[in-house]
Design an enzyme around this catalytic site. Structure first.
Site, short mmCIF file in Angstrom:
data_model
loop_
_atom_site.label_atom_id
_atom_site.label_comp_id
_atom_site.label_asym_id
_atom_site.label_seq_id
_atom_site.Cartn_x
_atom_site.Cartn_y
_atom_site.Cartn_z
N HIS A 72 7.66 8.25 81.24
CA HIS A 72 8.00 9.46 81.99
C HIS A 72 9.41 9.90 81.58
O HIS A 72 10.27 9.07 81.28
CB HIS A 72 7.94 9.19 83.49
CG HIS A 72 8.10 10.42 84.31
ND1 HIS A 72 9.33 10.96 84.59
CD2 HIS A 72 7.18 11.25 84.86
CE1 HIS A 72 9.16 12.07 85.30
NE2 HIS A 72 7.87 12.27 85.48
N GLU A 89 4.86 16.89 79.14
CA GLU A 89 5.85 17.09 80.19
C GLU A 89 7.04 17.85 79.65
O GLU A 89 7.99 17.23 79.14
CB GLU A 89 6.44 15.73 80.57
CG GLU A 89 5.67 14.86 81.45
CD GLU A 89 6.70 13.99 82.17
OE1 GLU A 89 6.60 13.93 83.39
OE2 GLU A 89 7.58 13.42 81.52
#
Ligand code: PGA
Length: 264
Positions: free
Chosen positions: A97, A169
């Site tokens: 992430h 992302e």
């Protein structure tokens, strides 16, 4: 028979106590009616809440995931949790992430070892890749996606790639909290271009068939009003939701939009 398989992942980040997490699960269970034909919902609470929620969760409706794991199986690694330790509790793990990359300094090499650790323990990694605002303005988006994917996937076999979900992302479109509606949102064609480029990289690493089949989630911010539009972006088969996944009304609307889209 569902037309399209969609995956909706809720990343609760470092929010909620164990009892608050349990209450959120209870509310989601009330709001989201099964069966979820064509849609898989994965909830990623803080690590502390994973074990208690695994006893409470309706496994027919929801799966559980970790937000991170360590790449070694066991040892003197203070404060870390391994894939081996959670393999009976969760099915998915978010790996790489942008907050792990940028706040905790995780490198592409470390991330590739985490992907491999997940696969070693039959867990499905959700590998996040994406460019920062500066990288985007410098015209570096494709290079960043290429480098993060090539290194992130370099320890896995052609067989294992289908166990991996990718998440695009754009770091510039991630909220810093629960202000899920209050910052830059990418245009659908920006997401489409990034996903197409990611598939091209997978094709270079493996083959056309794999590149076509691999799941790519949109992992920047989303909210219920945008969900339908984003789910129709070619090449996108779900979301990695941050802030909006802490709001049971928002998240259940996103899941319901996915249900309609999958079966519509
Ligand atoms: P956000 O986070 O939805 O809160 O912007 C998304 C993410 O971190 O993947």
């Amino acid at each position: 028979m569902a037309a399209k398989k969609l995956l909706i992942v809720g990343n609760w980040k470092m929010h909620l106590t164990v009892s608050e997490a349990s209450l959120l699960l209870h509310r989601l269970n009330e709001k989201i009616k099964g069966p979820l034909d064509g849609v898989e919902v994965v909830l990623c609470p803080p690590a502390l809440a994973v074990q208690p929620l695994s006893l409470q969760i309706d496994h027919k409706k929801f799966s559980l995931g970790m937000q991170n794991v360590y790449h070694q199986d066991e040892g003197a690694f203070t404060g870390e949790i391994s894939a081996a330790q959670v393999r009976d509790l969760v099915t998915h793990v978010i790996v790489g992430h942008s907050e792990r990359r940028h706040i905790f300094g995780e490198s592409d090499e470390l991330i590739s070892q985490k992907v491999a650790a997940c696969l070693r323990h039959n867990l499905k990694p959700i590998l996040c890749v994406g460019e920062t605002l500066v990288e985007r303005s410098d015209g570096e988006t494709k290079r960043v996606l290429h480098d993060q994917l090539v290194t992130g996937l370099n320890l896995i076999t052609a067989e294992d790639i289908m166990q991996v979900t990718l998440a695009y992302e754009p770091v510039w479109a991630i909220s810093s909290g629960t202000d899920f509606a209050d910052h830059a949102m990418p245009k659908p064609d920006e997401i489409e271009q990034a996903a197409a480029h990611m598939r091209k990289v997978v094709e270079q690493l493996h083959d056309k068939k794999t590149a076509k089949a691999v799941h790519i989630l949109y992992g920047g911010s989303t909210h219920a009003d945008l969900a339908k539009g984003y789910l129709r972006v070619p090449g996108i088969s779900g979301f990695l939701v941050g802030g909006a996944s802490l709001n049971y009304d928002q998240f259940s609307r996103i899941v319901n939009a996915a249900k309609e889209e999958a079966n519509g």
